[in-house]
Design a protein around this motif. Structure first.
Motif, short mmCIF file in Angstrom:
data_model
loop_
_atom_site.label_atom_id
_atom_site.label_comp_id
_atom_site.label_asym_id
_atom_site.label_seq_id
_atom_site.Cartn_x
_atom_site.Cartn_y
_atom_site.Cartn_z
N ILE A 100 0.80 -1.02 -0.03
CA ILE A 100 -0.09 -0.05 0.04
C ILE A 100 0.91 1.25 0.14
N PHE A 101 0.91 2.13 -0.98
CA PHE A 101 1.33 3.47 -1.08
C PHE A 101 0.41 4.48 -0.38
N GLU A 102 0.91 5.21 0.55
CA GLU A 102 0.36 6.40 1.29
C GLU A 102 0.94 7.48 0.47
N VAL A 103 0.02 8.46 -0.24
CA VAL A 103 0.38 9.50 -1.10
C VAL A 103 -0.24 10.79 -0.17
N ASP A 104 0.89 11.51 0.17
CA ASP A 104 0.61 12.85 1.00
C ASP A 104 0.53 14.15 0.04
N GLU A 105 -0.71 14.56 -0.15
CA GLU A 105 -0.71 15.89 -0.86
C GLU A 105 -0.90 16.98 -0.26
N PHE A 106 0.09 17.62 0.17
CA PHE A 106 0.21 19.00 1.27
C PHE A 106 -0.46 19.83 1.14
N LEU A 107 -0.92 20.75 1.84
CA LEU A 107 -1.87 21.92 1.93
C LEU A 107 -1.22 22.96 2.57
N GLY A 108 -1.64 24.29 2.40
CA GLY A 108 -1.07 25.30 3.06
C GLY A 108 0.27 25.75 2.44
N ASP A 109 1.23 26.21 3.30
CA ASP A 109 2.44 26.52 3.21
C ASP A 109 3.17 25.33 2.29
N ASN A 110 2.72 24.13 2.24
CA ASN A 110 3.58 23.04 1.47
C ASN A 110 2.86 22.72 0.16
N LEU A 111 1.68 23.51 0.03
CA LEU A 111 1.01 23.43 -1.18
C LEU A 111 2.02 23.04 -2.34
N GLY A 112 1.62 21.86 -3.19
CA GLY A 112 2.46 21.53 -4.49
C GLY A 112 3.59 20.69 -4.28
N LEU A 113 3.41 20.35 -2.79
CA LEU A 113 4.49 18.99 -2.75
C LEU A 113 3.57 17.99 -2.44
N CYS A 114 3.99 16.66 -3.09
CA CYS A 114 3.42 15.55 -3.03
C CYS A 114 4.49 14.25 -2.91
N ILE A 115 4.24 13.56 -1.81
CA ILE A 115 5.17 12.47 -1.37
C ILE A 115 4.58 11.33 -1.22
N ALA A 116 4.89 10.21 -1.79
CA ALA A 116 4.55 8.76 -1.67
C ALA A 116 5.53 7.89 -0.81
N GLU A 117 4.81 7.31 0.18
CA GLU A 117 5.39 6.33 1.07
C GLU A 117 5.24 4.93 0.92
N ILE A 118 6.11 3.98 1.06
CA ILE A 118 5.50 2.62 0.94
C ILE A 118 6.45 2.05 2.22
N GLU A 119 5.71 1.24 3.28
CA GLU A 119 6.20 0.42 4.16
C GLU A 119 6.60 -1.06 3.67
N LEU A 120 7.68 -1.36 4.29
CA LEU A 120 8.34 -2.58 3.72
C LEU A 120 8.61 -3.52 4.89
N GLU A 121 8.75 -4.86 4.58
CA GLU A 121 9.03 -5.89 5.68
C GLU A 121 10.59 -5.92 5.99
N ASN A 122 11.23 -5.48 4.98
CA ASN A 122 12.80 -5.46 5.05
C ASN A 122 13.49 -4.36 4.04
N GLU A 123 14.60 -3.81 4.46
CA GLU A 123 15.18 -2.61 3.47
C GLU A 123 15.26 -2.99 2.11
N HIS A 124 15.49 -4.32 1.79
CA HIS A 124 15.70 -4.46 0.37
C HIS A 124 14.41 -5.37 -0.35
#
Length: 156
Positions: A100-124
């Motif tokens: 599952i990707f969690e995509v953060d679309e920022f608002l306010g002073d951070n409008l325009g920034l969009c970052i996706a995160e993915i949690e993994l079971e291990n680093e590789h």
């Protein structure tokens, strides 16, 4: 208590929205944003959370995380005590195979920034990268929420 293993990426388009199965509004602040530990207060729609995160490993993928759900009233009161720089964002949840990707679309002073995160079971762990996933920013402190709260995207 657990270890959080995640990778972060910039997002190159809004295409992720058509595959989102859920979205939520998030408002968060930091009671402590020291580089060795972060204490975060977060409100998501109708829930409150208190989270403590430790310092990341050298690759930036892994760190200690402790989270506890608290009442909305407690979270609201703690948010009022936070350091300057409250973050607001919309988080989208996108399933990609077993991840599952969690995509953060920022608002306010951070409008325009969009970052996706993915949690993994291990680093590789190998995962499929969607077309809208851009450059990796894992371990780049500039993209940490605690850093964005102090130096918002509008100032970059």
């Amino acid at each position: 208590m657990s270890l959080e293993i995640e990778r972060k990426f910039l997002v190159t388009s809004d295409d992720f929205k058509q595959n989102a199965y859920q979205k939520t509004y998030i408002k968060q602040g930091f009671l402590n944003s020291d580089k060795n530990r972060v204490v975060r207060v977060r409100i998501t729609d109708t829930n409150g959370f208190l989270t403590i995160k430790g310092k990341s490993n050298t690759s930036g993928t892994t760190r200690f995380e402790w989270e506890k759900e608290i009442s909305l009233q407690e979270a609201t009161q703690l948010l009022a005590l936070c350091e300057e720089g409250i973050i607001e964002k919309t988080r989208y949840f996108i399933k990609q195979n077993k991840h599952i990707f969690e995509v953060d679309e920022f608002l306010g002073d951070n409008l325009g920034l969009c970052i996706a995160e993915i949690e993994l079971e291990n680093e590789h762990e190998v995962f499929t990268k969607p077309d809208w996933l851009g450059n990796e920013v894992t371990g780049d402190v500039k993209y940490y929420n605690s850093a964005i709260s102090k130096n918002p995207y509008k100032n970059w």
